[in-house]
Scaffold this motif. Sequence first.
Motif, PDB file in Angstrom:
ATOM      1  N   LYS A   1     -17.355  51.817  41.809  1.00 36.77           N
ATOM      2  CA  LYS A   1     -18.132  51.239  42.914  1.00 36.77           C
ATOM      3  C   LYS A   1     -18.796  49.938  42.482  1.00 36.77           C
TER       4      LYS A   1
ATOM      5  N   LYS B   1     -16.000  47.151  41.646  1.00 36.72           N
ATOM      6  CA  LYS B   1     -14.923  47.111  42.636  1.00 36.72           C
ATOM      7  C   LYS B   1     -14.218  45.764  42.710  1.00 36.72           C
TER       8      LYS B   1
ATOM      9  N   PRO C   1     -14.941  53.349  46.748  1.00 34.71           N
ATOM     10  CA  PRO C   1     -15.490  52.559  47.863  1.00 34.71           C
ATOM     11  C   PRO C   1     -14.405  52.244  48.882  1.00 34.71           C
ATOM     12  N   LYS C   2     -14.824  51.958  50.095  1.00 33.86           N
ATOM     13  CA  LYS C   2     -13.883  51.702  51.190  1.00 33.86           C
ATOM     14  C   LYS C   2     -12.912  50.589  50.858  1.00 33.86           C
ATOM     15  N   GLU C   3     -13.407  49.544  50.184  1.00 31.94           N
ATOM     16  CA  GLU C   3     -12.538  48.415  49.841  1.00 31.94           C
ATOM     17  C   GLU C   3     -11.359  48.852  48.979  1.00 31.94           C
TER      18      GLU C   3
ATOM     19  N   PHE D   1     -10.149  52.410  48.745  1.00 33.31           N
ATOM     20  CA  PHE D   1      -9.282  53.427  49.352  1.00 33.31           C
ATOM     21  C   PHE D   1      -8.529  52.916  50.578  1.00 33.31           C
ATOM     22  N   SER D   2      -9.018  51.845  51.195  1.00 35.49           N
ATOM     23  CA  SER D   2      -8.322  51.294  52.373  1.00 35.49           C
ATOM     24  C   SER D   2      -7.367  50.170  52.014  1.00 35.49           C
TER      25      SER D   2
ATOM     26  N   GLY E   1      -3.161  53.631  53.150  1.00 31.74           N
ATOM     27  CA  GLY E   1      -4.452  54.196  52.801  1.00 31.74           C
ATOM     28  C   GLY E   1      -4.407  55.047  51.537  1.00 31.74           C
TER      29      GLY E   1
ATOM     30  N   GLY F   1     -12.096  58.993  53.347  1.00 33.05           N
ATOM     31  CA  GLY F   1     -12.931  58.276  54.298  1.00 33.05           C
ATOM     32  C   GLY F   1     -14.204  57.839  53.605  1.00 33.05           C
ATOM     33  N   GLU F   2     -15.119  57.299  54.362  1.00 33.37           N
ATOM     34  CA  GLU F   2     -16.357  56.789  53.769  1.00 33.37           C
ATOM     35  C   GLU F   2     -17.295  57.912  53.340  1.00 33.37           C
ATOM     36  N   LYS F   3     -17.199  59.081  53.990  1.00 30.44           N
ATOM     37  CA  LYS F   3     -18.034  60.213  53.610  1.00 30.44           C
ATOM     38  C   LYS F   3     -17.196  61.240  52.858  1.00 30.44           C
TER      39      LYS F   3
ATOM     40  N   GLY G   1     -12.502  63.262  55.542  1.00 33.77           N
ATOM     41  CA  GLY G   1     -11.332  62.605  56.107  1.00 33.77           C
ATOM     42  C   GLY G   1     -10.408  63.554  56.842  1.00 33.77           C
TER      43      GLY G   1
END
Length: 314
Positions: free
Chosen positions: A67, A70, A95-97, A99-100, A105, A142-144, A148
């Motif tokens: 994190k 990143k 972090p989203k950056e 995993f996305s 995905g 997902g973010e949480k 997901g």
Amino acid sequence: MKIAFFGTPEPSAKLLQALLQESEIQVQFVVTNPDRPKGRSKTLVPSPVKEVALAANLPVFQYESIKKEKEEALQNLAKFDAELYVVFAYGSILPKEIFSYPKFGSINLHGSILPDLRGASPVQTSLWKGYTKSGISIQYLGEKMDEGDIIAIQEVDVDLEDDTGTLMEKITQAGIQRLIPFLKGPRTSPFAASPQDHSKATYCTKIQAEDRVLDVKLSAIEIHNRIRALSPDLGGYCRFRDKRMVLWKTRPVDFSETPIQPGKLKRMDKKALLLQCGDGRFLEILSVQPENKNRMTVADFMNGFRISDEDRFE
């Protein structure tokens, strides 16, 4: 399919090894936790996943905190064209950056039937709670944490003699069998997935040091479940002759007695020792570790310590 793999402990290494044996799955790189000191010498030891990756000549990236690092991680991952990131017991939240980033995905292999037992210790907690069935969930990240969408689930039977080691092996093998078919062959769109029912979510946390303390006043099945949840790596402990006694393995037996004396030890023969619990029922003690001693069978314990019916665990 071109993938990247995120994982750290031995079960993750087994999944990575299985993925590497599939010609239709191309593992482009691996992300794992940093090498950790081990033993009295504090020698840095690589994770099981890193060992498998290096043996396969795969690029390996390690971050103390992905994190916080990143930007560096994204620069490294951008050198590859992985279509999907596969995560199993990596040990850090992505972090989203991250995993996305890939085309399809990132997916995670989780050791319970979600939304039940979201969190860090689903396998141990399922044993602690006395589940007779558990399983795996393949889900999108997902973010949480663990919220997901679900791609697939697979039930696993939990036997009364299972501990965390044997159940984790069942979970890992179920994950391998369920996940690999999804990753074979070309793909033009994301996997079909269904949202979780968040109203049914339950949660679990990491096992803490205080969780190892056994209360002999609990019922026999409660004590047995706690011991197997803590084994084979930690074990639960009580007191014996004013010293710590680690219990590694027990077996419920169809035997009870009154009056109820929680902690009472009862010799059945030269090789069998029973422990009375708070409900009057007994557990057969199979493996123990007295303080400052090695792990031993109950027969060796009984002989070495001259156990009598006057002894007790507290």
